[in-house]
Design an enzyme around this catalytic site. Sequence first.
Site: not given
Lengths: 318, 254
Positions: B9, B14, B40, B128
Site C-alpha cells: 500500500k 516500501k 515520486k 497495487d
Amino acid sequence: MTDAFYITAAELADRGFDNTPDELMSHRHMIYSSPATLDFNSPGAKGFGVKRAGLAIPGSVMLLVAPGCCGRNTALLNELGYNERFFYLLLDDTDIVTGRHLTKIPKACKEVCDSLDYTPTAVMICITCVDALLGTDMERVCRKCEDETGVPTVPAYMYALTREKRLPPMAGVRKSVYSLLEPQKRISSECNIMGYFSHVHDDCELYDLLHSAGIKKVRELARCETIEQYHELSRANFNLVINPEARYAAQDLEKRLGIPFIELTRMYRIDKIHNQYRLLGRHWVLCSTTASTAARRSGQWRTSTENSVRCVLRWANV
Amino acid sequence: MIKLAIYGKGGIGKSTCTANLAAAFASLGKRVIQIGCDPKADSTINLLGGTPVTPVMDYMRDRDEEPTSIEEISQVGYGGILCIETGGPTPGLGCAGRGIITTFSLLEELELFEKFKPDVVLYDVLGDVVCGGFAAPIREGYADKVLIVTSGEKMALYAANNINKAVKNFEDRSYAKVRGIIMNRRAVENEEEKVRAFAESAGLDIAADIPRSADIIKYEDMGKTVIEGDPECETAQRFMELAKKLIAEDEAND
C-alpha cells in the site's frame, strides 16, 4: 509558409548549420513534413508495413487486434492476395479499460483456426498503439493462444508511437517473423540475407560474390514458399544483414541460435561498395582459392558497374 | 541472480524496506541494482545521501531524446548500489504505467544486466498492481519473487491481499511468485496477530518482521538507511537477516 520551397544540398552545405533556412526548421511551422511521412508505408502504396511484413512466414495468418479505425486500411492489402490471411478482433472502449480483450484473443485465435480448412503454420497477433499504453504482456497472451490452438503464435506490434525510437515497429516485426526458427545443425557453406521482405534482385552481384566465395546456398525469407523452407533458414553459417532494420532480428538469432551476422552498409560510391566487399571477403574463413575467386569477381563487378554508370551519364549527357 | 519486486500500500514503507534490503545485500558483498518504479522517484534517495538521481522519464522529457548510456540515468550509492528511478509524468497527466514500460525497454536496450552484472536486482513498485505497466516488474526476465510490505492496519492488509491475488492471477510458468510478507510494524493494536492471521489465510510466509523504530526516521533525515547509519541496531539486523535468508535460498536453488 504557403509557397513550395526547395534548396539543393550544395546550397545548404554552403550556408552552414547555423544558417539553416527557416523553411527547414520543422518546429517553426504549424504544419510540416516530419521524417515519419517519408517513412510512412501506406498499404495503398503496396509497401511492407507491420501487417504485411508480419505475414512473411509462409502459411501464416494474422489476427489484427485493434479498434476498427486502425484496421480499415488493411483491406487495401486484399488486392495483393492477402484477403484469406487477415482476421480482425475489434476492440471497443470497455475492452481497453477493463482489459477483457485479452481473454478474447485466445478465443478469437481458436475461432480463426477452426474456420480454416487447413492448419496455419503460425498465427501472428498484431496489436496496435492502444495496447502499448496498457502494457499487455503479449508473449503471455500468445502462449495462451498456443495452448488453445496448438498453433505457434507470435506477437507483432504496430506501435506507430515508437516509430522514431531505438526499436521501431519495422525492426520489431523482423524479430517476430524470424522468432519461430529453431536451432539445428548449421552448414558452413550456407548463409541468409536479411533485410527486406522482398528478395534481392535475381541479378544482384551479391549472389555471384557469395557463390564465388564458396557459399553454395543463399537463403532469404522472401524466397521461402513453404514452412519447411522457412525452417531451413536456421541452417545458415552466418547472416548477412543489408538493412539496419534487420539488425535487431539478427542479434536475436545470434543470441538464440548462435548464428553470427555481418552487416553491410548501403553505399552509393562504387569504390566504397567495392571496398566493403573486399573487407567482407577478408573476414570469410574460406580457403584461399575461393577467397581469391571472390576478390576477382568483386573486381569484375566493379568494372562492370563503372561501365554502366558511364553509359548512364553519357545517356543523360552529364 | 536474486530479482525481487517489492509491492505494498502507498506510504507503508516500501521504499524504506527496499533501500534497507539493498544496503544489506551490498554490505554482504553483493552487486545490487535498485530500480524505483514510482513517479515520486524517491525510492533510492536514502542510498544517495539524500540527493535524488535524475529519473529516466525526466531525462527523456527534458532532453526529448533517449539516454545512450546507463551512466546518464543512474547514480552509484551506498555500497556501490546502482540507483535508477523510472519517474513518471506530472501528476494528473500522461501515463505512469507506460513510463515503467518505456524505462524497462530502455534498460534492456542499454544492456543493464549484461554490463553491470548484478547479483541482486530490487524493484520498488508503486502501490497495487493497477495496470499492465505496474505488473511489468513481475514479468518474465524481471523479478522472480515478490515481497509484500504490510503493517497490521486494515487498509494495508486489504492492499496486501489485493496484490497477492493480482500476482496469483499472473502466476503461470514465467511470472514472479509471492515470496512472503515484510511486516513493517506501525504500532497497531494486536498487529502481529492480524498480520499472522492474514499470512496464514493467504498461505504466505512472514519473511521479515521490522520493528517500529525511530532509527529509521533519524537516518532517513540524514539521507541514509539504518544499515549505513547504525548497522548494529536491531532494525538493521532484521534487514541483514532477511538478506542472508534470501541469499541462502537463491544459493540452494542454484
